[in-house]
Design an enzyme around this catalytic site. Structure first.
Site, PDB file in Angstrom:
ATOM      1  CG  ASP A  37      -1.884  -1.103   1.190  1.00 13.19           C
ATOM      2  OD1 ASP A  37      -2.569  -1.407   0.442  1.00 13.19           O
ATOM      3  OD2 ASP A  37      -1.408  -1.917   2.428  1.00 13.19           O
ATOM      4  CD  GLU A 299      -1.354  -2.680  -6.887  1.00 14.58           C
ATOM      5  OE1 GLU A 299      -2.228  -3.320  -6.404  1.00 14.58           O
ATOM      6  OE2 GLU A 299      -1.464  -1.612  -7.482  1.00 14.58           O
TER       7      GLU A 299
HETATM    8  O1  TRH Z   1       4.340  -6.341   0.741  1.00 10.84           O
HETATM    9  P1  TRH Z   1       3.262  -6.661  -0.394  1.00 10.84           P
HETATM   10  O2  TRH Z   1       2.840  -7.970  -0.089  1.00 10.84           O
HETATM   11  O3  TRH Z   1       2.179  -5.661  -0.231  1.00 10.84           O
HETATM   12  C1  TRH Z   1       0.851  -5.712  -0.457  1.00 10.84           C
HETATM   13  C2  TRH Z   1       0.197  -5.611   0.852  1.00 10.84           C
HETATM   14  O4  TRH Z   1      -0.129  -6.907   1.469  1.00 10.84           O
HETATM   15  C3  TRH Z   1      -1.361  -4.965   0.409  1.00 10.84           C
HETATM   16  O5  TRH Z   1      -2.051  -5.232   1.706  1.00 10.84           O
HETATM   17  C4  TRH Z   1      -1.957  -5.746  -0.503  1.00 10.84           C
HETATM   18  O6  TRH Z   1      -3.203  -5.277  -0.977  1.00 10.84           O
HETATM   19  C5  TRH Z   1      -0.895  -5.582  -1.962  1.00 10.84           C
HETATM   20  O7  TRH Z   1       0.385  -6.311  -1.649  1.00 10.84           O
HETATM   21  C6  TRH Z   1      -1.429  -5.996  -3.052  1.00 10.84           C
HETATM   22  O8  TRH Z   1       3.914  -6.955  -1.906  1.00 10.84           O
HETATM   23  P2  TRH Z   1       4.200  -5.483  -2.979  1.00 10.84           P
HETATM   24  O9  TRH Z   1       2.970  -4.747  -3.259  1.00 10.84           O
HETATM   25  O10 TRH Z   1       5.330  -5.980  -3.940  1.00 10.84           O
HETATM   26  O11 TRH Z   1       4.985  -4.495  -1.958  1.00 10.84           O
HETATM   27  C7  TRH Z   1       6.422  -4.567  -1.457  1.00 10.84           C
HETATM   28  C8  TRH Z   1       7.266  -3.354  -1.618  1.00 10.84           C
HETATM   29  O12 TRH Z   1       8.501  -3.445  -1.095  1.00 10.84           O
HETATM   30  C9  TRH Z   1       7.691  -2.940  -2.949  1.00 10.84           C
HETATM   31  O13 TRH Z   1       7.287  -1.417  -3.216  1.00 10.84           O
HETATM   32  C10 TRH Z   1       8.913  -3.205  -3.236  1.00 10.84           C
HETATM   33  C11 TRH Z   1       9.469  -3.014  -1.795  1.00 10.84           C
HETATM   34  N1  TRH Z   1      10.859  -3.606  -1.365  1.00 10.84           N
HETATM   35  C12 TRH Z   1      11.772  -2.778  -0.961  1.00 10.84           C
HETATM   36  O14 TRH Z   1      11.514  -1.606  -0.794  1.00 10.84           O
HETATM   37  N2  TRH Z   1      12.977  -3.375  -0.636  1.00 10.84           N
HETATM   38  C13 TRH Z   1      13.275  -4.773  -0.706  1.00 10.84           C
HETATM   39  O15 TRH Z   1      14.467  -5.040  -0.228  1.00 10.84           O
HETATM   40  C14 TRH Z   1      11.999  -5.753  -0.890  1.00 10.84           C
HETATM   41  C15 TRH Z   1      12.343  -6.942  -1.008  1.00 10.84           C
HETATM   42  C16 TRH Z   1      10.836  -4.903  -1.427  1.00 10.84           C
END
Ligand code: TRH
Length: 402
Positions: A37, A299
């Site tokens: 989010d 996402e």
């Molecule tokens: O963390 P996520 O599972 O996030 C979400 C939430 O669960 C939310 O509630 C849900 O509705 C949505 O998914 C669909 O996965 P996501 O979306 O990939 O987000 C992870 C973020 O973390 C992304 O912006 C990349 C970041 N990230 C870093 O900044 N550094 C890192 O080392 C890693 C591995 C990821």
């Protein structure tokens, strides 16, 4: 512009926060769980500020989650400016900053519900703000029909538009920074830059060219043990990069270790695993570029993997009653569309197995990696036809502000 106390917005308070030539934008974000989010909102905020010159504020209710991907943030401060974006701790539902300034464009991320006092002030603003509900990404066909549909407010003279991200033209598209392709190209061009990245991330040299490098960012997954065992027994070398997070405990158990945090290393058979630090958000892209196959989730990482133009496996965010499975298949329909029938079937089996339907079979999918790689590159080109979400959103907002 006049400021008014938070709980007593006056008609005067409901004016623009921006100079006439600058578009002011407020983004409201409630962190449900994990990082997606705030990950999406922070990326959008930076793009609107840096690429479109907007004056952006982000209201977010969980500064600790935010600070994981933006370490420059001070979790103790209620208001601060980071990279030219004002960040307000949205500490209670009815709160909207110490002073109530209504922006030209108001983005309610993922139906998080704006503070009622803010909505009241929006209704009194001389020029009504453009109000957008930014929805979750889905590749399903209905998305294009619902994108930008207006929804009049039941009591106030306000209209909210639904902004739907999507993978197809006619939807809101997905976020893509203007300099992203150039950044990836320079990483891919320079052996020196890549070697420096491997040194920072793993403390060692890049692996041999015939090793398969895999990044693993996922939720807890019952299929993990089986897959790790298959990689251990693989005839080719597997280098596994695991950013610390929800799956780290299971990786540790597989190797018989107490933990598998940043800096950890373990080898069993052909499998060589490294624990990586969770990086600042921009630091995640090079991990995708350094890998031959990326396991992503949620996402934002799902989108980044597509722009990385590398094969990927999506662990979709699980929903009640398996509501996520049609969304998984809709994404596969687009992404796998031009693969050969056997490669497509193998990819579908593997994605399904990683999402709880069956057992992943590495030997079934690995021979198709070169074809997946070619497809990943052509898919990134197709995806670009939907346009960048921040650009699409800015264009739409400007038409409404005229
Ligand atoms: O963390 P996520 O599972 O996030 C979400 C939430 O669960 C939310 O509630 C849900 O509705 C949505 O998914 C669909 O996965 P996501 O979306 O990939 O987000 C992870 C973020 O973390 C992304 O912006 C990349 C970041 N990230 C870093 O900044 N550094 C890192 O080392 C890693 C591995 C990821």
């Amino acid at each position: 512009m006049t400021d008014a106390p938070q709980n007593a917005p006056s008609a005067e308070s409901a004016t623009s926060a921006a100079a006439p030539s600058t578009i002011a934008c407020d983004i409201f974000c409630s962190v449900i769980d994990n990082f997606g989010d705030i990950g999406v909102c922070w990326r959008l905020a930076r793009q609107l500020a840096h690429e479109h010159g907007w004056q952006v504020r982000v209201f977010v209710d969980d500064l600790h989650a935010f600070a994981k991907l933006c370490p420059a943030l001070d979790v103790a401060r209620a208001t601060q400016t980071v990279e030219g974006v004002v960040v307000e701790h949205w500490h209670e539902r009815a709160h909207a900053g110490d002073t109530l300034q209504i922006a030209d464009v108001v983005i309610e991320a993922f139906a998080c519900e704006l503070p009622p006092v803010y909505v009241m002030a929006m209704a009194r603003r001389e020029q009504r703000p453009v109000w957008l509900n930014l929805e979750y990404l889905s590749a399903e066909d209905w998305v294009a029909d619902f994108h930008l549909r207006p929804s009049p407010h039941p009591r106030y003279p306000l209209v909210k538009h639904f902004f739907f991200p999507g993978l197809q033209p006619g939807t809101g598209g997905v976020l893509k920074e203007r300099d992203l392709d150039a950044a990836r190209a320079s990483f891919e061009r320079s052996a020196k830059v890549r070697a420096a990245w491997w040194q920072r991330a793993t403390g060692g040299k890049p692996p041999a060219p015939d090793a398969t490098v895999i990044s693993l960012f996922a939720y807890e997954n019952a299929a993990l043990d089986s897959l790790l065992a298959q990689w251990r027994d693989s005839v080719t070398q597997i280098v596994l990069l695991v950013p610390q997070g929800r799956i780290s405990g299971a990786v540790a158990r597989f190797f018989g270790l107490p933990a598998f945090e940043a800096g950890a290393h373990a080898t069993l058979g052909a499998l060589h695993a490294h624990g990586l630090a969770f990086t600042e958000q921009r630091g995640y892209d090079p991990l995708l570029w350094a890998s031959d196959l990326n396991f992503v989730r949620g996402e934002d990482s799902f989108v980044r993997a597509q722009w990385a133009a590398r094969p990927f496996v999506w662990h979709i965010y699980p929903q009640a009653d398996d509501a996520h499975l049609p969304k998984l298949d809709a994404a596969l329909d687009h992404y796998a569309q031009s693969l050969s029938a056997t490669a497509r079937a193998a990819l579908e089996r593997f994605w399904h197995a990683w999402n709880g339907r069956g057992t992943p079979d590495w030997a079934d999918v690995a021979p198709h990696l070169p074809e997946f790689r070619a497809r990943a590159a052509s898919w990134a080109g197709e995806l670009a036809r939907a346009g960048d979400l921040a650009g699409n959103l800015a264009e739409f907002a400007k038409t409404q502000l005229k």
